[in-house]
Design a protein around this motif. Sequence first.
Motif, short mmCIF file in Angstrom:
data_model
loop_
_atom_site.label_atom_id
_atom_site.label_comp_id
_atom_site.label_asym_id
_atom_site.label_seq_id
_atom_site.Cartn_x
_atom_site.Cartn_y
_atom_site.Cartn_z
N GLN A 189 -6.81 9.54 5.20
CA GLN A 189 -8.07 8.96 5.67
C GLN A 189 -8.36 7.59 5.03
O GLN A 189 -9.20 6.85 5.51
CB GLN A 189 -9.23 9.90 5.36
N MET A 190 -7.65 7.28 3.94
CA MET A 190 -7.89 6.01 3.24
C MET A 190 -7.18 4.87 3.96
O MET A 190 -6.01 4.97 4.33
CB MET A 190 -7.37 6.09 1.80
N THR A 191 -7.90 3.75 4.13
CA THR A 191 -7.28 2.55 4.69
C THR A 191 -6.38 1.92 3.63
O THR A 191 -6.48 2.23 2.44
CB THR A 191 -8.34 1.52 5.11
N ASP A 192 -5.52 1.00 4.06
CA ASP A 192 -4.68 0.30 3.09
C ASP A 192 -5.55 -0.47 2.09
O ASP A 192 -5.22 -0.57 0.91
CB ASP A 192 -3.74 -0.68 3.81
N GLY A 193 -6.68 -1.01 2.59
CA GLY A 193 -7.60 -1.72 1.69
C GLY A 193 -8.18 -0.81 0.63
O GLY A 193 -8.36 -1.22 -0.52
N ASP A 194 -8.48 0.44 1.02
CA ASP A 194 -8.98 1.42 0.04
C ASP A 194 -7.89 1.78 -0.96
O ASP A 194 -8.15 1.89 -2.17
CB ASP A 194 -9.42 2.71 0.74
N GLU A 250 -7.85 -7.96 -2.96
CA GLU A 250 -7.44 -8.15 -1.57
C GLU A 250 -6.00 -8.63 -1.59
O GLU A 250 -5.62 -9.43 -2.46
CB GLU A 250 -8.34 -9.17 -0.87
N PRO A 258 0.82 -1.22 0.00
CA PRO A 258 0.00 0.00 0.00
C PRO A 258 0.85 1.27 0.00
O PRO A 258 0.45 2.30 -0.56
CB PRO A 258 -0.81 -0.11 1.30
N ARG A 261 0.34 4.50 -2.30
CA ARG A 261 0.15 5.84 -1.70
C ARG A 261 1.10 6.86 -2.33
O ARG A 261 0.70 7.98 -2.66
CB ARG A 261 0.38 5.79 -0.19
#
Length: 196
Positions: free
Chosen positions: A126-131, A174, A108, A112
């Motif tokens: 604010q974004m999760t690693d999943g996002d 995922e 991630p 990023r």
Amino acid sequence: LKEPVELLLRHYQDVVIQVAQKLNKKVMPVQFFGADTRVYLENYKDLFSTFVHIFRNAVDHGLEPSEEREMMGKDPAGKIQVTAAAFHDANGRWLRIKVQDDGGGIDPGRIRSKLSGKYPDDRLAQMTDGDIIQHIFDSGLSTKDQIGEFSGRGIGLNAVLVEAQKLGGRAWVESQVGQGTTFIIEVPDLSRVVSL
């Protein structure tokens, strides 16, 4: 008129072998589960044709070189498996295809950094690693620094998402760093031939 999804998936075994040979990587034969799941194949030809990008991505981006895998305690040959299944929910009958590899996973942090020029820092925070990792479906995004024969151009995976959405479905990814990546595509089971 329904036929097994295997008929549109089996040839990707050849794609995996060709890419692995050119990249000098070892890979086991692709494992298929539920490949006898039956659908009206004509409805899914455009979607399934985009899967070439998933399989190339799995070998090029996902699977590590055999020496690196051995140092990590993995089998020197990478593993890719495909699972097809039909299921029901409140919205009807669906087809789910999973393509899973046991490679290095998606970092991630790298995504990023690639997105840092596109989004404000506070939004990225604010974004999760999943996002964050869902952005590998963005048109024009590539985590490769150099353009190669199979990737680095930032094209491909976006086509998978677009075709899934055209059918009223979705696609997402995922991943766990060091353990592998799974692409999941869910589309309605179109119960009649629509592309006449």
